[in-house]
Write a protein that holds these residues in place. Structure first.
Motif, PDB file in Angstrom:
ATOM      1  N   UNK A 132      37.659  39.563  48.742  1.00 34.80           N
ATOM      2  CA  UNK A 132      38.615  39.206  47.697  1.00 34.80           C
ATOM      3  C   UNK A 132      37.897  38.542  46.517  1.00 34.80           C
ATOM      4  N   UNK A 133      36.940  37.682  46.834  1.00 33.99           N
ATOM      5  CA  UNK A 133      36.163  37.007  45.801  1.00 33.99           C
ATOM      6  C   UNK A 133      35.351  38.006  44.987  1.00 33.99           C
ATOM      7  N   UNK A 134      34.784  39.000  45.654  1.00 33.39           N
ATOM      8  CA  UNK A 134      33.984  40.010  44.954  1.00 33.39           C
ATOM      9  C   UNK A 134      34.847  40.866  44.033  1.00 33.39           C
ATOM     10  N   UNK A 135      36.046  41.227  44.485  1.00 31.30           N
ATOM     11  CA  UNK A 135      36.936  42.006  43.614  1.00 31.30           C
ATOM     12  C   UNK A 135      37.297  41.194  42.377  1.00 31.30           C
ATOM     13  N   UNK A 136      37.558  39.895  42.569  1.00 30.01           N
ATOM     14  CA  UNK A 136      37.872  39.044  41.425  1.00 30.01           C
ATOM     15  C   UNK A 136      36.662  38.921  40.498  1.00 30.01           C
ATOM     16  N   UNK A 137      35.457  38.847  41.085  1.00 29.30           N
ATOM     17  CA  UNK A 137      34.246  38.782  40.254  1.00 29.30           C
ATOM     18  C   UNK A 137      34.066  40.096  39.496  1.00 29.30           C
ATOM     19  N   UNK A 138      34.374  41.224  40.145  1.00 31.28           N
ATOM     20  CA  UNK A 138      34.275  42.502  39.428  1.00 31.28           C
ATOM     21  C   UNK A 138      35.230  42.517  38.238  1.00 31.28           C
ATOM     22  N   UNK A 139      36.456  42.032  38.423  1.00 34.77           N
ATOM     23  CA  UNK A 139      37.425  42.008  37.323  1.00 34.77           C
ATOM     24  C   UNK A 139      36.871  41.226  36.142  1.00 34.77           C
ATOM     25  N   UNK A 140      36.286  40.063  36.425  1.00 35.33           N
ATOM     26  CA  UNK A 140      35.738  39.232  35.352  1.00 35.33           C
ATOM     27  C   UNK A 140      34.528  39.907  34.705  1.00 35.33           C
ATOM     28  N   UNK A 141      33.671  40.516  35.516  1.00 37.60           N
ATOM     29  CA  UNK A 141      32.473  41.170  34.975  1.00 37.60           C
ATOM     30  C   UNK A 141      32.837  42.345  34.091  1.00 37.60           C
ATOM     31  N   UNK A 142      33.766  43.175  34.542  1.00 37.78           N
ATOM     32  CA  UNK A 142      34.110  44.335  33.729  1.00 37.78           C
ATOM     33  C   UNK A 142      34.868  43.930  32.472  1.00 37.78           C
ATOM     34  N   UNK A 143      35.718  42.881  32.565  1.00 33.64           N
ATOM     35  CA  UNK A 143      36.438  42.424  31.379  1.00 33.64           C
ATOM     36  C   UNK A 143      35.475  41.884  30.336  1.00 33.64           C
ATOM     37  N   UNK A 144      34.361  41.282  30.800  1.00 33.04           N
ATOM     38  CA  UNK A 144      33.338  40.787  29.895  1.00 33.04           C
ATOM     39  C   UNK A 144      32.284  41.814  29.543  1.00 33.04           C
ATOM     40  N   UNK A 145      32.457  43.048  30.021  1.00 30.58           N
ATOM     41  CA  UNK A 145      31.521  44.151  29.777  1.00 30.58           C
ATOM     42  C   UNK A 145      30.122  43.854  30.301  1.00 30.58           C
ATOM     43  N   UNK A 146      30.066  43.127  31.411  1.00 32.85           N
ATOM     44  CA  UNK A 146      28.796  42.862  32.088  1.00 32.85           C
ATOM     45  C   UNK A 146      28.580  43.945  33.146  1.00 32.85           C
ATOM     46  N   UNK A 147      28.138  45.108  32.715  1.00 35.35           N
ATOM     47  CA  UNK A 147      28.084  46.266  33.603  1.00 35.35           C
ATOM     48  C   UNK A 147      27.081  46.102  34.739  1.00 35.35           C
ATOM     49  N   UNK A 148      25.977  45.414  34.474  1.00 37.74           N
ATOM     50  CA  UNK A 148      25.008  45.189  35.540  1.00 37.74           C
ATOM     51  C   UNK A 148      25.601  44.369  36.672  1.00 37.74           C
ATOM     52  N   UNK A 149      26.266  43.277  36.326  1.00 36.70           N
ATOM     53  CA  UNK A 149      26.904  42.435  37.338  1.00 36.70           C
ATOM     54  C   UNK A 149      28.036  43.183  38.021  1.00 36.70           C
ATOM     55  N   UNK A 150      28.792  43.974  37.262  1.00 38.68           N
ATOM     56  CA  UNK A 150      29.892  44.733  37.858  1.00 38.68           C
ATOM     57  C   UNK A 150      29.364  45.731  38.883  1.00 38.68           C
ATOM     58  N   UNK A 151      28.281  46.439  38.548  1.00 36.11           N
ATOM     59  CA  UNK A 151      27.697  47.397  39.488  1.00 36.11           C
ATOM     60  C   UNK A 151      27.158  46.687  40.720  1.00 36.11           C
ATOM     61  N   UNK A 152      26.479  45.573  40.510  1.00 37.73           N
ATOM     62  CA  UNK A 152      25.943  44.795  41.637  1.00 37.73           C
ATOM     63  C   UNK A 152      27.063  44.319  42.557  1.00 37.73           C
ATOM     64  N   UNK A 153      28.177  43.895  41.965  1.00 38.48           N
ATOM     65  CA  UNK A 153      29.317  43.424  42.756  1.00 38.48           C
ATOM     66  C   UNK A 153      29.891  44.541  43.609  1.00 38.48           C
ATOM     67  N   UNK A 154      30.023  45.728  43.033  1.00 36.25           N
ATOM     68  CA  UNK A 154      30.550  46.854  43.807  1.00 36.25           C
ATOM     69  C   UNK A 154      29.574  47.272  44.897  1.00 36.25           C
ATOM     70  N   UNK A 155      28.289  47.138  44.652  1.00 37.79           N
ATOM     71  CA  UNK A 155      27.301  47.429  45.697  1.00 37.79           C
ATOM     72  C   UNK A 155      27.445  46.452  46.864  1.00 37.79           C
ATOM     73  N   UNK A 156      27.738  45.191  46.549  1.00 35.32           N
ATOM     74  CA  UNK A 156      27.970  44.220  47.624  1.00 35.32           C
ATOM     75  C   UNK A 156      29.221  44.574  48.414  1.00 35.32           C
ATOM     76  N   UNK A 157      30.254  45.028  47.717  1.00 34.58           N
ATOM     77  CA  UNK A 157      31.479  45.433  48.407  1.00 34.58           C
ATOM     78  C   UNK A 157      31.240  46.661  49.279  1.00 34.58           C
TER      79      UNK A 157
END
Length: 365
Positions: A156-181
């Motif tokens: 749940x925390x990772x999905x919320x982090x993905x939402x914040x990363x993609x909203x901020x256009x931090x694509x590297x962090x967003x991809x890393x977060x999905x890899x963790x998921x």
């Protein structure tokens, strides 16, 4: 085609949507319905995905109140005494009216009001409110105050982090977060429905995490990794056909014969799903691929002609036959014709020269 990673929508929540949205996001986060009714933090379930209306002057002591908005005196009191739920509602309102100054004041208050350590649900509520206030970087700061153990809470925390990363256009962090998921299994992202935006009817638009992950990789310039992610998909039918189509377009260094085989797989999947428009696109892609490699392209061209004519004829006949109960056998026969590109008369029934037999020139490195 614009990317779906961040698709703003001009809209404003209505209060009549509040309870359904509370229950929807509560189920998504794994919380209880009781918590949803107590914590009104998710009146704006997809915070950070909505484009505000044309800005209007913020209300203030010397400015007249804006009809429908919170009076200035009440807002100032809220900044001092309001809880996370009330501040989230204020963010939704300020964003809807385009009150820039109010958003800034709310962002500062939300960032400072619940310092670490805090319970997990409080961290999620705080981060969600900051997303509603269009402060994705601040939401990331709040999320980083908590590090859940592996399990449901961490997902749940990772999905919320993905939402914040993609909203901020931090694509590297967003991809890393999905890899963790994904936990090393990219195909598992196929069944992860990531929230994209809130529709006008109050429902949540989602997209499979695997496709979102591939888009992040493409923005980062990682074409081969994006193609590998798309090829990892296991869902048959139209989803697989579309992913194969996209992967072939990315793998321009792959030998011609292998790309052609991927397109044949995609055609079979499109036919199984009766996605004839997609099948026509795939044949066009196959024809263009062969032409670019200097190979005779009569095979996909003739299949395309047969498919176009056959779909038109069979579909018209099927529409007529299905209206007559006495023609059930004929209806089934026509439907099978629509399904089977390799059946008698199908667009793939006669295979002309394939890349392996047409002596193509070697693919360029």
């Amino acid at each position: 085609m614009p990317s779906l990673l961040y698709t703003p929508v001009v809209t404003r929540l209505r209060l009549r949507w509040a309870l359904p949205l509370l229950l929807a996001l509560t189920a998504w986060l794994g919380a209880s319905p009781a918590l949803a009714q107590q914590e009104l933090f998710i009146l704006r379930v997809i915070g950070g995905f909505f484009e505000p209306k044309a800005p209007v002057p913020d209300p203030g002591p010397s400015a007249p109140p804006v009809p429908g908005s919170m009076p200035e005196v009440q807002f100032q009191e809220l900044l001092v005494k309001g809880d996370l739920a009330a501040l989230n509602q204020a963010c939704v309102e300020a964003d809807g009216f385009g009150f820039t100054k109010r958003l800034q004041l709310l962002q500062a208050r939300l960032l400072a009001m619940a310092p670490a350590p805090q319970p997990f649900q409080t961290v999620l509520v705080n981060a969600n409110a900051l997303l509603s206030c269009r402060a994705p970087d601040a939401a990331l700061l709040v999320l980083n105050r908590f590090s859940p153990e592996p399990g449901l809470e961490r997902d749940q925390w990772l999905v919320q982090r993905w939402r914040a990363a993609q909203a901020g256009l931090h694509h590297g962090l967003a991809a890393e977060t999905l890899e963790e998921l994904a936990k090393g299994n990219a195909a598992s992202l196929e069944t992860l429905a990531l929230p994209l935006k809130l529709r006008d009817d109050g429902t949540i638009a989602t997209r499979p995490g695997l496709d979102v992950y591939a888009d992040h990789l493409l923005v980062l310039g990682r074409r081969r990794d994006a193609a590998a992610a798309l090829l990892a998909g296991q869902m048959p039918g139209k989803p697989m056909a579309e992913r194969l189509k996209q992967a072939v377009a990315l793998l321009n260094q792959m030998p011609l014969q292998e790309r052609d085989q991927l397109l044949e797989r995609a055609l079979d999947q499109a036919a199984a799903a009766e996605a004839w428009g997609l099948a026509i696109e795939l044949l066009e892609q196959q024809r263009a691929l062969l032409v670019a490699e200097g190979v005779e392209a009569s095979r996909p061209r003739e299949r395309l002609e047969r498919l176009s004519q056959r779909v038109d004829d069979a579909y018209s006949a099927w529409q007529l036959a299905r209206q007559d109960p006495e023609q059930s056998e004929r209806t089934a026969e026509l439907q099978q014709q629509l399904r089977s590109p390799r059946g008698p008369g199908g667009h793939a029934a006669v295979l002309l020269a394939t890349p392996s037999t047409a002596s193509p020139r070697p693919p360029q490195p």
